[in-house]
Design an enzyme around this catalytic site. Structure first.
Site, short mmCIF file in Angstrom:
data_model
loop_
_atom_site.label_atom_id
_atom_site.label_comp_id
_atom_site.label_asym_id
_atom_site.label_seq_id
_atom_site.Cartn_x
_atom_site.Cartn_y
_atom_site.Cartn_z
N GLU A 82 -4.83 2.99 6.93
CA GLU A 82 -4.68 2.98 5.47
C GLU A 82 -5.40 4.20 4.90
OE1 GLU A 82 -5.44 -0.84 3.37
OE2 GLU A 82 -6.35 0.40 1.81
N SER A 111 -10.67 -1.28 3.72
CA SER A 111 -9.85 -1.50 4.92
C SER A 111 -9.47 -0.15 5.52
CB SER A 111 -8.56 -2.23 4.56
OG SER A 111 -8.83 -3.48 4.00
N ARG A 125 0.84 -1.21 0.00
CA ARG A 125 0.00 0.00 0.00
C ARG A 125 0.87 1.26 0.00
NH1 ARG A 125 -3.08 -3.70 -0.58
NH2 ARG A 125 -5.14 -3.92 0.35
N1 EPU Z 1 -10.71 -12.03 9.83
C1 EPU Z 1 -11.21 -11.99 11.10
N2 EPU Z 1 -12.30 -11.19 11.34
C2 EPU Z 1 -12.89 -10.46 10.37
C3 EPU Z 1 -12.39 -10.53 9.06
C4 EPU Z 1 -11.30 -11.32 8.81
O1 EPU Z 1 -10.70 -12.63 12.02
O2 EPU Z 1 -13.87 -9.75 10.67
C5 EPU Z 1 -9.54 -12.86 9.55
C6 EPU Z 1 -9.84 -13.88 8.47
O3 EPU Z 1 -10.28 -15.06 9.04
C7 EPU Z 1 -8.52 -14.05 7.79
C8 EPU Z 1 -7.81 -12.73 8.00
O4 EPU Z 1 -8.52 -12.02 9.00
O5 EPU Z 1 -7.74 -15.04 8.44
C9 EPU Z 1 -7.65 -11.93 6.73
O6 EPU Z 1 -8.91 -11.50 6.26
P1 EPU Z 1 -9.19 -11.25 4.70
O7 EPU Z 1 -8.66 -12.38 3.94
O8 EPU Z 1 -10.60 -10.85 4.54
O9 EPU Z 1 -8.23 -10.05 4.31
P2 EPU Z 1 -7.71 -8.76 5.09
O10 EPU Z 1 -6.31 -8.99 5.49
O11 EPU Z 1 -8.66 -8.36 6.14
C10 EPU Z 1 -6.75 -7.67 2.89
C11 EPU Z 1 -6.77 -6.30 2.28
C12 EPU Z 1 -8.08 -6.07 1.53
C13 EPU Z 1 -8.23 -7.15 0.47
C14 EPU Z 1 -8.20 -8.53 1.17
C15 EPU Z 1 -8.27 -9.67 0.19
C16 EPU Z 1 -5.40 -4.88 3.68
C17 EPU Z 1 -5.37 -3.83 4.74
N3 EPU Z 1 -6.60 -5.30 3.31
O12 EPU Z 1 -7.76 -7.68 3.89
O13 EPU Z 1 -8.00 -4.81 0.89
O14 EPU Z 1 -9.45 -7.00 -0.26
O15 EPU Z 1 -6.95 -8.66 1.90
O16 EPU Z 1 -7.05 -9.84 -0.45
O17 EPU Z 1 -4.35 -5.29 3.20
C18 EPU Z 1 -8.55 -2.49 1.10
O18 EPU Z 1 -7.33 -2.26 1.09
O19 EPU Z 1 -9.40 -1.55 1.18
C19 EPU Z 1 -9.01 -3.87 1.07
C20 EPU Z 1 -10.29 -4.18 1.22
#
Ligand code: EPU
Length: 335
Positions: free
Chosen positions: A330, A234, A164
């Site tokens: 972010e 995010s 990012r």
């Molecule tokens: N999780 C939780 N609780 C929640 C949601 C998720 O415990 O409410 C856990 C999930 O079980 C999983 C982990 O958190 O093990 C990761 O969750 P997820 O795969 O949904 O991805 P994220 O790390 O929360 C990132 C990006 C998103 C992108 C997704 C998919 C960042 C800050 N965010 O989210 O990007 O869509 O991966 O690749 O890197 C954005 O930047 O606006 C954005 C939405």
């Protein structure tokens, strides 16, 4: 070109929060932008470059100038047997551009389907999702220096892409005008992200359109549509911590997920930390934490920017108290 005054920023940001902006100008051509920069001294003026407004939180009236580069156009600039380079104007809606590539079977950015915002914001933020980042497909970036109006093409290596992050975010000198993407004409499915892979029973002969549809479905099931509920995706970045800190925490929280980013560094999902700290689905007044994705803060309708900001600070504090981890925003707070 026309400068408007006292413009409500609400329709220009995905958080859907009203705040007046003192001056607002929309510029449709690179030459128009350069001419404008030559008449305005931006180094003496408070200003902001607006993309799709999907990463901004206005917390009070903005007593400066908002510049909205609306440079449009998508065209293929070179084509070889296996690859194409496609140029897109900074003002194009990101997902329209992804759709154009998918319709033409140009592989590379289909995993980035449905991300809100514009093409111009993609390199600034190095947007990423489902195992792909914009930098994987970016060939070069054309930008104009906001202080002296000079135009420059940044090769990929000059863009200093990180998680990012990019030179366009670090220096704030550049206004992105056009982005060149190198895409593959040969099938190149990127299905390393487990929840995406699980949607495919047969990994042979996966079609680009199927990947786009799978990504759209996953996003729609987890992330609120900004047209329905104000949000900026995010709100925090996923923190990167030392592996020995991770090992110490994992002794206490055995289910803590991680993603190794280096030999001694781990990225922890901020969503998990916020969820474990008890915030998922929390609501106070018009501000809240999304019930399906704890990393997304939402405006239930009439939230003020400072309410969202205060909520985010409470979340930061509680994650720090519980895990000793600092969350970094972010979203950019505009004041
Ligand atoms: N999780 C939780 N609780 C929640 C949601 C998720 O415990 O409410 C856990 C999930 O079980 C999983 C982990 O958190 O093990 C990761 O969750 P997820 O795969 O949904 O991805 P994220 O790390 O929360 C990132 C990006 C998103 C992108 C997704 C998919 C960042 C800050 N965010 O989210 O990007 O869509 O991966 O690749 O890197 C954005 O930047 O606006 C954005 C939405």
């Amino acid at each position: 070109m026309k400068i408007d005054h006292q413009v409500d920023i609400k329709p220009f940001t995905t958080f859907g929060i009203s705040e007046p902006v003192q001056d607002f100008v929309s510029l449709e051509h690179v030459n128009e932008l350069i001419a404008f920069l030559n008449t305005e001294s931006l180094n003496e003026k408070k200003h902001l470059i607006l993309g799709g407004g999907s990463n901004l939180l206005f917390v009070k009236p903005f007593d400066g100038l908002v510049i909205s580069p609306k440079i449009m156009g998508i065209e293929m600039t070179t084509e070889s047997e296996n690859k194409v380079v496609v140029c897109a104007g900074a003002g194009e809606v990101w997902d329209d551009f992804v759709k154009y590539c998918v319709d033409n079977k140009f592989w590379g950015i289909e995993n980035l389907s449905l991300i809100p915002g514009t093409v111009g914001a993609a390199p600034v933020q190095n947007i990423g999702a489902y195992g792909v980042e914009a930098q994987d497909a970016i060939f070069s970036v054309e930008a104009v220096n906001r202080f002296d109006g000079t135009i420059k093409t940044f090769e990929k290596a000059d863009c200093q892409f990180g998680y990012r992050d990019s030179i366009f975010k670090q220096t704030e000198a550049w206004i992105v005008t056009r982005v060149f993407f190198e895409l593959s004409k040969i099938a190149h499915p990127q299905l390393s992200y487990e929840p995406l892979k699980q949607r495919f029973t047969n990994l042979i002969d996966v079609q680009i359109e199927e990947i786009r549809q799978a990504v759209i479905q996953i996003r729609q099931s987890k992330l609120p549509d900004p047209k329905e509920v104000g949000n900026a995706g995010s709100f925090f970045k996923n923190p990167v911590i030392d592996l020995h800190d991770f090992n110490r925490l994992q002794a206490e929280y055995p289910n803590m997920p991680l993603h190794l980013v280096d030999i001694d560094k781990a990225k922890i999902p901020a969503a998990w930390l916020i969820d474990q700290a008890g915030w998922k689905g929390y609501r106070k007044g018009e501000a809240g934490v999304h019930p399906n994705q704890a990393l997304v803060l939402i405006n239930y309708g009439a939230a003020k920017g400072h309410e969202i900001l205060e909520l985010s600070k409470s979340i930061e504090q509680s994650v720090l108290d519980k895990f000793g981890i600092v969350l970094e925003r972010e979203v950019i707070v505009v004041s």
